[in-house]
Design a protein around this motif. Structure first.
Motif, PDB file in Angstrom:
ATOM      1  N   ARG A 251      73.541  41.196  18.786  1.00 41.31           N
ATOM      2  CA  ARG A 251      72.635  41.772  19.785  1.00 41.31           C
ATOM      3  C   ARG A 251      72.785  43.282  19.877  1.00 41.31           C
ATOM      4  N   ARG A 252      73.982  43.768  19.722  1.00 43.36           N
ATOM      5  CA  ARG A 252      74.203  45.213  19.804  1.00 43.36           C
ATOM      6  C   ARG A 252      73.782  45.919  18.524  1.00 43.36           C
ATOM      7  N   ALA A 253      73.887  45.261  17.384  1.00 45.87           N
ATOM      8  CA  ALA A 253      73.563  45.885  16.110  1.00 45.87           C
ATOM      9  C   ALA A 253      72.069  45.815  15.792  1.00 45.87           C
ATOM     10  N   ALA A 254      71.344  44.893  16.415  1.00 43.41           N
ATOM     11  CA  ALA A 254      69.934  44.696  16.087  1.00 43.41           C
ATOM     12  C   ALA A 254      69.096  45.964  16.275  1.00 43.41           C
ATOM     13  N   PRO A 255      69.181  46.685  17.400  1.00 41.44           N
ATOM     14  CA  PRO A 255      68.357  47.903  17.525  1.00 41.44           C
ATOM     15  C   PRO A 255      68.701  48.961  16.485  1.00 41.44           C
ATOM     16  N   VAL A 256      69.936  49.049  16.089  1.00 40.37           N
ATOM     17  CA  VAL A 256      70.342  50.039  15.090  1.00 40.37           C
ATOM     18  C   VAL A 256      69.769  49.672  13.729  1.00 40.37           C
ATOM     19  N   LEU A 257      69.770  48.389  13.409  1.00 41.26           N
ATOM     20  CA  LEU A 257      69.276  47.949  12.109  1.00 41.26           C
ATOM     21  C   LEU A 257      67.759  48.049  12.006  1.00 41.26           C
ATOM     22  N   ARG A 258      67.051  47.945  13.108  1.00 39.80           N
ATOM     23  CA  ARG A 258      65.591  48.018  13.092  1.00 39.80           C
ATOM     24  C   ARG A 258      65.087  49.421  12.786  1.00 39.80           C
ATOM     25  N   GLY A 259      65.821  50.421  13.164  1.00 39.53           N
ATOM     26  CA  GLY A 259      65.380  51.788  12.944  1.00 39.53           C
ATOM     27  C   GLY A 259      64.474  52.251  14.072  1.00 39.53           C
ATOM     28  N   HIS A 260      63.805  53.357  13.839  1.00 35.30           N
ATOM     29  CA  HIS A 260      62.921  53.914  14.857  1.00 35.30           C
ATOM     30  C   HIS A 260      61.575  53.201  14.828  1.00 35.30           C
ATOM     31  N   VAL A 261      61.041  52.973  15.985  1.00 33.89           N
ATOM     32  CA  VAL A 261      59.743  52.325  16.109  1.00 33.89           C
ATOM     33  C   VAL A 261      58.688  53.415  16.244  1.00 33.89           C
ATOM     34  N   VAL A 262      57.653  53.335  15.424  1.00 35.02           N
ATOM     35  CA  VAL A 262      56.578  54.319  15.452  1.00 35.02           C
ATOM     36  C   VAL A 262      55.558  53.881  16.495  1.00 35.02           C
ATOM     37  N   ALA A 263      55.274  54.756  17.436  1.00 36.02           N
ATOM     38  CA  ALA A 263      54.282  54.446  18.461  1.00 36.02           C
ATOM     39  C   ALA A 263      52.893  54.723  17.898  1.00 36.02           C
ATOM     40  N   GLN A 264      51.987  53.769  18.056  1.00 38.90           N
ATOM     41  CA  GLN A 264      50.630  53.927  17.561  1.00 38.90           C
ATOM     42  C   GLN A 264      49.729  54.311  18.723  1.00 38.90           C
ATOM     43  N   ARG A 265      48.835  55.228  18.453  1.00 41.03           N
ATOM     44  CA  ARG A 265      47.878  55.651  19.473  1.00 41.03           C
ATOM     45  C   ARG A 265      46.472  55.382  18.982  1.00 41.03           C
ATOM     46  N   ALA A 266      45.650  54.920  19.866  1.00 43.52           N
ATOM     47  CA  ALA A 266      44.253  54.684  19.519  1.00 43.52           C
ATOM     48  C   ALA A 266      43.446  55.934  19.829  1.00 43.52           C
ATOM     49  N   SER A 267      42.501  56.223  18.954  1.00 40.22           N
ATOM     50  CA  SER A 267      41.624  57.366  19.176  1.00 40.22           C
ATOM     51  C   SER A 267      40.334  56.857  19.805  1.00 40.22           C
ATOM     52  N   ILE A 268      40.259  56.916  21.101  1.00 40.40           N
ATOM     53  CA  ILE A 268      39.093  56.434  21.818  1.00 40.40           C
ATOM     54  C   ILE A 268      38.434  57.626  22.495  1.00 40.40           C
ATOM     55  N   TYR A 269      37.162  57.805  22.204  1.00 39.69           N
ATOM     56  CA  TYR A 269      36.408  58.891  22.812  1.00 39.69           C
ATOM     57  C   TYR A 269      35.434  58.295  23.818  1.00 39.69           C
ATOM     58  N   THR A 270      35.422  58.829  25.011  1.00 39.57           N
ATOM     59  CA  THR A 270      34.570  58.277  26.059  1.00 39.57           C
ATOM     60  C   THR A 270      33.424  59.214  26.413  1.00 39.57           C
ATOM     61  N   ARG A 271      33.162  60.162  25.554  1.00 38.73           N
ATOM     62  CA  ARG A 271      32.053  61.076  25.808  1.00 38.73           C
ATOM     63  C   ARG A 271      30.730  60.401  25.460  1.00 38.73           C
ATOM     64  N   PRO A 272      29.636  60.845  26.055  1.00 36.36           N
ATOM     65  CA  PRO A 272      28.334  60.296  25.670  1.00 36.36           C
ATOM     66  C   PRO A 272      27.963  60.741  24.252  1.00 36.36           C
ATOM     67  N   PRO A 273      27.100  60.015  23.581  1.00 37.11           N
ATOM     68  CA  PRO A 273      26.732  60.375  22.212  1.00 37.11           C
ATOM     69  C   PRO A 273      25.972  61.697  22.163  1.00 37.11           C
ATOM     70  N   LYS A 274      26.059  62.368  21.025  1.00 38.69           N
ATOM     71  CA  LYS A 274      25.355  63.640  20.867  1.00 38.69           C
ATOM     72  C   LYS A 274      23.854  63.427  20.809  1.00 38.69           C
ATOM     73  N   GLU A 275      23.426  62.375  20.103  1.00 36.28           N
ATOM     74  CA  GLU A 275      22.004  62.045  20.006  1.00 36.28           C
ATOM     75  C   GLU A 275      21.809  60.583  20.364  1.00 36.28           C
ATOM     76  N   LYS A 276      20.729  60.294  21.067  1.00 38.96           N
ATOM     77  CA  LYS A 276      20.436  58.909  21.407  1.00 38.96           C
ATOM     78  C   LYS A 276      19.733  58.237  20.239  1.00 38.96           C
ATOM     79  N   ILE A 277      20.076  56.989  20.002  1.00 30.33           N
ATOM     80  CA  ILE A 277      19.459  56.214  18.934  1.00 30.33           C
ATOM     81  C   ILE A 277      18.315  55.419  19.544  1.00 30.33           C
ATOM     82  N   GLY A 278      17.150  55.559  18.966  1.00 28.48           N
ATOM     83  CA  GLY A 278      15.964  54.890  19.485  1.00 28.48           C
ATOM     84  C   GLY A 278      15.892  53.432  19.098  1.00 28.48           C
TER      85      GLY A 278
END
Length: 70
Positions: free
Chosen positions: A10-37
């Motif tokens: 239990r104590r060695a498990a985090p050391v053996l796993r290594g560093h965990v890479v945090a993933q970020r989502a790229s979400i844009y909440t702005r309105p679109p530049k042009e409206k699609i008809g």
């Protein structure tokens, strides 16, 4: 003895796993530049339907030709 190995594991498990890479989502909440008809939406959906359903429709329409053994 198994208890000691469990504690060490239990104590060695985090050391053996290594560093965990945090993933970020790229979400844009702005309105679109042009409206699609509605026409552009209909053309886009029609093209996707034709591309996806066209080949299978062709095969089903010519199924009797494919069954012939010549």
């Amino acid at each position: 003895m198994p208890g000691v190995l469990g504690v060490l594991a239990r104590r060695a498990a985090p050391v053996l796993r290594g560093h965990v890479v945090a993933q970020r989502a790229s979400i844009y909440t702005r309105p679109p530049k042009e409206k699609i008809g509605s026409f552009e939406t209909a053309v886009g959906l029609g093209m996707f339907s034709l591309i996806i359903l066209g080949p299978s429709g062709w095969i089903l329409a010519h199924l009797e030709d494919y069954k012939k053994k010549e």
